[in-house]
Design a protein around this motif. Sequence first.
Motif, mmCIF file in Angstrom:
data_model
loop_
_atom_site.group_PDB
_atom_site.id
_atom_site.type_symbol
_atom_site.label_atom_id
_atom_site.label_comp_id
_atom_site.label_asym_id
_atom_site.label_seq_id
_atom_site.Cartn_x
_atom_site.Cartn_y
_atom_site.Cartn_z
ATOM 1 N N LEU A 160 -32.972 8.834 -16.561
ATOM 2 C CA LEU A 160 -31.723 8.177 -15.977
ATOM 3 C C LEU A 160 -30.608 7.911 -17.267
ATOM 4 O O LEU A 160 -29.432 8.065 -16.952
ATOM 5 N N ALA A 220 -27.178 9.584 -17.730
ATOM 6 C CA ALA A 220 -25.623 8.587 -17.850
ATOM 7 C C ALA A 220 -25.260 8.954 -19.027
ATOM 8 O O ALA A 220 -23.884 9.180 -18.996
ATOM 9 N N TRP A 256 -26.974 4.912 -10.977
ATOM 10 C CA TRP A 256 -28.095 5.917 -11.085
ATOM 11 C C TRP A 256 -29.302 5.231 -10.396
ATOM 12 O O TRP A 256 -29.920 4.323 -11.085
ATOM 13 N N LEU A 312 -27.025 9.287 -6.965
ATOM 14 C CA LEU A 312 -26.138 8.922 -7.944
ATOM 15 C C LEU A 312 -24.559 8.681 -7.178
ATOM 16 O O LEU A 312 -24.214 9.495 -6.338
#
Length: 357
Positions: free
Chosen positions: A28, A32, A46, A140
């Motif tokens: 994650l 990002a 996330w 998301l």
Amino acid sequence: MSGRVDPDAVAAQVLRELPAGGDHLDVLRAAAAALRGRLGYDVAVWATVDPVTTMWTSCLLDGMARDPALEAAVFDNEYRADDVLKLSDLAAAGRSGTAWNATRGDVTTSVRHRDLLGPAGFDDELRVVLTDGVTPWGALLLLRGGTPFDAGETRTVDAMARGLATALRGGLLRGGSPAAPTGTVGPAGLVLCGPDGSVTAMTDEAADLLGRSRGTATVEAPGVRGLPQVLASVLASRRAGGPSTASAPTDDGRWLLFTATSLAGTEAVAVEQLPAHRWADLLVRGHGLTPRERDVLLLVAAGRTNRQVASQLGISDFTVGDHLKAVFAKMGVGSRGELVASLFQDAFAPLHRSDVC
């Protein structure tokens, strides 16, 4: 931004920057960092979700600090209110959505936007559930003030969703299989919670399962990342009359089962080692089997012949054979015997104590 963004190129670049190993938070964080600056948004959420219920279990925020009160309100909206873009609805539809499109340009008709996101300065939200084609592993959520998300940005998110889900699945299951249970199934623990899901007290058994110092009542949870989110999620869902149980991983790869309940009028969550049937289901989902392939696997594991499987499922012998070939390939085995042995050794043998027949 559709005129300035090539959805497929952006999605491919983000997926190339994901780590080959590591846990779900590594995936994650990398996602990002890769998406930041390539797509216009103010805040990205996330999240990981329970693969059975799609219930929210943890999240990584990019662009804002945690706000427990806002989180609790968002969970309450997710499981109680009649609103647009629910994660369960998006998972069933298999596509992303924006609040602007879902409300035909009037986001004030969404309770979540009118009461929560609008006052926080956001004018549109883009949501997608990250599924590997069969099982949801995360979500998301992109938030932005000002210009609504356009078709190009939506296509970008859709283009990378499945690849993100596959990478997240590997991080959650440490490369394809959840960590084996400890061997001895200990007693369940109990966590007492405040209205926002924060921990107020816990039993010694819960402290042992969660890897926390006994007697602590802080909301930060060494050993279980995102613990407050999964607590708040199951509690909010239970209040709304929905599922009250969700599974989530610990830092060391173990999976625990969280079940919302009440004790003398106080909200509580029971915590236990993931039961054998849920653990086996998680293992099978980790190999990416389709629902029909899982049906065939379970019947084969129960000793049914191809003809019996075909009769019970209402399909032909040839179709059963095709499904079995796919199962063999995904499970890394070459025969029915190897398949059953592998399933037992991975999913059930670790649960047997050495001193019990």
